[in-house]
Design an enzyme around this catalytic site. Structure first.
Site, PDB file in Angstrom:
ATOM      1  N   GLN A  96      -3.332 -28.676   5.734  1.00  0.00           N
ATOM      2  CA  GLN A  96      -4.098 -29.159   6.666  1.00  0.00           C
ATOM      3  C   GLN A  96      -4.611 -27.896   7.325  1.00  0.00           C
ATOM      4  O   GLN A  96      -3.923 -26.995   7.882  1.00  0.00           O
ATOM      5  CB  GLN A  96      -3.485 -29.978   7.793  1.00  0.00           C
ATOM      6  N   HIS A 102      -7.887 -36.942   9.085  1.00  0.00           N
ATOM      7  CA  HIS A 102      -9.178 -36.895   8.167  1.00  0.00           C
ATOM      8  C   HIS A 102      -8.346 -37.264   6.773  1.00  0.00           C
ATOM      9  O   HIS A 102      -7.595 -36.878   6.274  1.00  0.00           O
ATOM     10  CB  HIS A 102      -9.940 -35.623   8.062  1.00  0.00           C
TER      11      HIS A 102
END
Ligand code: 5GP
Ligand code: ZN
Length: 116
Positions: A96, A102
């Site tokens: 990430q 997301h």
């Protein structure tokens, strides 16, 4: 709550331009700036949640909504039948880099396994 230091909050707010592919009251989806497949879309909650590690019990419906948008948007791009990959990178080892939850929606080519 929007976080003015967060890239994806700024995209949701329209402060940073993006190519929108879907929007509703809870979610926003837009094309990834650095696509890893012919179609690479990011699906984000409008609310600032850092990562999957920060999902609370009250966020279960929101998380379900984000996941359900993956086949819906895949269908919009004509790739639901051929298949796609939905990925949520979480934390440092998960790869990430943007700290606003997301879902990556990738499609338009065959995917390999395992991921790098
Ligand atoms: P992560 O590495 O956190 O799973 O994914 C972050 C993704 O956001 C990356 O694929 C990166 O290309 C994308 N990204 C980062 N900044 C921006 C931006 O300003 N606009 C868009 N459209 N995508 C971005
Ligand atoms: Zn944010």
């Amino acid at each position: 709550m929007l976080d003015s230091n967060c890239t994806f909050c700024r995209i949701v707010a329209g402060d940073i331009p993006s190519t929108k592919v879907y929007e509703d009251d809870q979610a926003y989806a837009f094309r990834d700036l650095n696509p890893q497949a012919p179609t690479h879309v990011l699906i984000v909650p409008k609310e600032h949640i850092e990562s999957l590690n920060d999902i609370a019990q009250g966020d279960e419906a929101l998380l379900g909504h984000l996941l359900r948008l993956a086949p819906k948007i895949a269908n919009q791009f004509g790739m639901a039948e051929s298949g796609f990959r939905a990925v949520i990178n979480t934390g440092e080892n998960g790869g990430q880099t943007v700290w606003h939850l997301h879902v990556h929606l990738l499609g338009g080519r065959p995917m390999t396994w395992p991921p790098g």
